[in-house]
Design a protein around this motif. Structure first.
Motif, PDB file in Angstrom:
ATOM      1  N   VAL A   9       0.834  -1.198   0.000  1.00 45.32           N
ATOM      2  CA  VAL A   9       0.000   0.000   0.000  1.00 45.32           C
ATOM      3  C   VAL A   9       0.872   1.253   0.000  1.00 45.32           C
ATOM      4  CG1 VAL A   9      -1.730   1.319   1.298  1.00 45.32           C
ATOM      5  CG2 VAL A   9      -1.987  -1.166   1.025  1.00 45.32           C
ATOM      6  N   LEU A  10       1.919   1.267   0.820  1.00 47.62           N
ATOM      7  CA  LEU A  10       2.828   2.423   0.829  1.00 47.62           C
ATOM      8  C   LEU A  10       3.442   2.651  -0.553  1.00 47.62           C
ATOM      9  CD1 LEU A  10       4.676   1.888   4.232  1.00 47.62           C
ATOM     10  CD2 LEU A  10       3.122   3.772   3.663  1.00 47.62           C
ATOM     11  N   ALA A  11       3.891   1.572  -1.189  1.00 46.82           N
ATOM     12  CA  ALA A  11       4.508   1.682  -2.511  1.00 46.82           C
ATOM     13  C   ALA A  11       3.511   2.177  -3.552  1.00 46.82           C
ATOM     14  CB  ALA A  11       5.101   0.338  -2.930  1.00 46.82           C
ATOM     15  N   GLY A  46       0.579   6.760  11.410  1.00 48.29           N
ATOM     16  CA  GLY A  46       1.189   7.990  10.903  1.00 48.29           C
ATOM     17  C   GLY A  46       2.002   7.812   9.634  1.00 48.29           C
ATOM     18  N   MET A  47       1.880   6.659   8.988  1.00 51.89           N
ATOM     19  CA  MET A  47       2.643   6.413   7.752  1.00 51.89           C
ATOM     20  C   MET A  47       1.899   6.877   6.505  1.00 51.89           C
ATOM     21  SD  MET A  47       4.433   2.768   8.415  1.00 51.89           S
ATOM     22  CE  MET A  47       5.219   2.409   9.953  1.00 51.89           C
ATOM     23  N   CYS A  48       0.593   7.069   6.629  1.00 51.13           N
ATOM     24  CA  CYS A  48      -0.235   7.612   5.556  1.00 51.13           C
ATOM     25  C   CYS A  48      -1.211   8.599   6.175  1.00 51.13           C
ATOM     26  CB  CYS A  48      -1.023   6.506   4.835  1.00 51.13           C
ATOM     27  SG  CYS A  48      -0.054   5.496   3.716  1.00 51.13           S
ATOM     28  N   GLU A  49      -1.832   9.372   5.316  1.00 44.75           N
ATOM     29  CA  GLU A  49      -2.887  10.278   5.753  1.00 44.75           C
ATOM     30  C   GLU A  49      -3.967  10.292   4.687  1.00 44.75           C
ATOM     31  OE1 GLU A  49      -0.910  14.045   6.149  1.00 44.75           O
ATOM     32  OE2 GLU A  49      -0.857  14.398   3.985  1.00 44.75           O
ATOM     33  N   TYR A  50      -5.185  10.613   5.110  1.00 47.05           N
ATOM     34  CA  TYR A  50      -6.283  10.784   4.170  1.00 47.05           C
ATOM     35  C   TYR A  50      -6.352  12.243   3.766  1.00 47.05           C
ATOM     36  CZ  TYR A  50      -7.938   6.094   5.300  1.00 47.05           C
ATOM     37  OH  TYR A  50      -8.045   4.736   5.451  1.00 47.05           O
ATOM     38  N   ILE A  99       1.072   9.048   1.234  1.00 42.04           N
ATOM     39  CA  ILE A  99       2.175   8.635   2.103  1.00 42.04           C
ATOM     40  C   ILE A  99       2.682   9.854   2.877  1.00 42.04           C
ATOM     41  CG2 ILE A  99       4.006   8.971   0.395  1.00 42.04           C
ATOM     42  CD1 ILE A  99       5.181   6.260   1.408  1.00 42.04           C
ATOM     43  N   THR A 100       3.119   9.624   4.108  1.00 43.91           N
ATOM     44  CA  THR A 100       3.692  10.694   4.936  1.00 43.91           C
ATOM     45  C   THR A 100       5.207  10.506   5.010  1.00 43.91           C
ATOM     46  OG1 THR A 100       3.512   9.391   6.949  1.00 43.91           O
ATOM     47  CG2 THR A 100       1.598  10.787   6.362  1.00 43.91           C
ATOM     48  N   ALA A 141       6.826   9.602   7.588  1.00 45.77           N
ATOM     49  CA  ALA A 141       7.082   8.339   8.303  1.00 45.77           C
ATOM     50  C   ALA A 141       6.957   7.144   7.361  1.00 45.77           C
ATOM     51  CB  ALA A 141       6.122   8.188   9.479  1.00 45.77           C
ATOM     52  N   GLY A 142       6.004   7.178   6.446  1.00 50.17           N
ATOM     53  CA  GLY A 142       5.866   6.110   5.462  1.00 50.17           C
ATOM     54  C   GLY A 142       7.048   6.068   4.505  1.00 50.17           C
ATOM     55  N   GLU A 143       7.485   7.243   4.087  1.00 49.63           N
ATOM     56  CA  GLU A 143       8.679   7.333   3.222  1.00 49.63           C
ATOM     57  C   GLU A 143       9.904   6.779   3.947  1.00 49.63           C
ATOM     58  OE1 GLU A 143       9.024   8.101   0.113  1.00 49.63           O
ATOM     59  OE2 GLU A 143       7.293   9.316  -0.415  1.00 49.63           O
ATOM     60  N   ALA A 144      10.014   7.065   5.233  1.00 41.73           N
ATOM     61  CA  ALA A 144      11.147   6.567   6.019  1.00 41.73           C
ATOM     62  C   ALA A 144      11.120   5.044   6.105  1.00 41.73           C
ATOM     63  CB  ALA A 144      11.140   7.187   7.413  1.00 41.73           C
ATOM     64  N   ALA A 145       9.925   4.460   6.243  1.00 38.73           N
ATOM     65  CA  ALA A 145       9.817   2.998   6.288  1.00 38.73           C
ATOM     66  C   ALA A 145      10.292   2.390   4.973  1.00 38.73           C
ATOM     67  CB  ALA A 145       8.371   2.581   6.580  1.00 38.73           C
TER      68      ALA A 145
END
Length: 161
Positions: free
Chosen positions: A42-44, A78-82, A96-97, A99-103
């Motif tokens: 999902v992050l990708a 906190g890795m994504c936001e709506y 993506i936030t 924090a998501g980019e950092a993951a």
């Protein structure tokens, strides 16, 4: 069973096995970042641009409900936001936030190393050809799925005449 059926069965079984192998590898790559392979997918999917849940589901080939569940968890962590969706009032965009980019950044070095290992095992040209073939197979299956209604069409029509 005819040769075409055998080929379809063999392709399906190989893809099912590949799916399991990719999930195993993906979980191993994602674990150090504290996420699952499903979260990574999902992050990708939203790394380049925010997408609605339905768009993510289409991109990764899973149900909208499973993406919604994961998106809610990612937002909670906190890795994504709506974000508001200008094209649709109710279907918010998943973005993506930092924090998501950092993951994803924590996964990237091992991901690159795995890609090199696969390229070395197959050879770069064969790796590229394999990806092209799998992409063409997926497109062909999608075309068939879209053209046919499996609930009403189970066999080709009888010959005319």
């Amino acid at each position: 069973m005819n040769t075409e059926q055998e080929l379809l069965d063999s392709a399906a079984l190989t893809v099912y096995r590949l799916n399991g192998q990719f999930l195993t590898i993906g979980d191993g790559l994602a674990a150090p970042a504290g996420i699952s392979v499903a979260w990574w997918q999902v992050l990708a999917a939203v790394q380049q641009q925010p997408l609605p849940v339905a768009g993510i589901a289409r991109a990764v080939g899973v149900t909208r409900q499973s993406v919604q569940r994961i998106a809610d968890l990612l937002v909670g962590q906190g890795m994504c936001e709506y974000r508001p969706n200008p094209a649709h009032k109710r279907a918010k965009l998943v973005a993506i936030t930092t924090a998501g980019e950092a993951a994803i950044a924590r996964i990237d070095p091992q991901h690159a190393a795995m890609a090199r290992r696969v390229a070395e095992a197959l050879g770069p040209a064969e790796f590229a050809t394999t990806v092209q073939t799998l992409t063409r197979l997926s497109a062909a299956l999608e075309s068939i799925i879209t053209a046919d209604d499996p609930a009403t069409r189970t066999a080709p029509p009888p010959p005319a005449g």
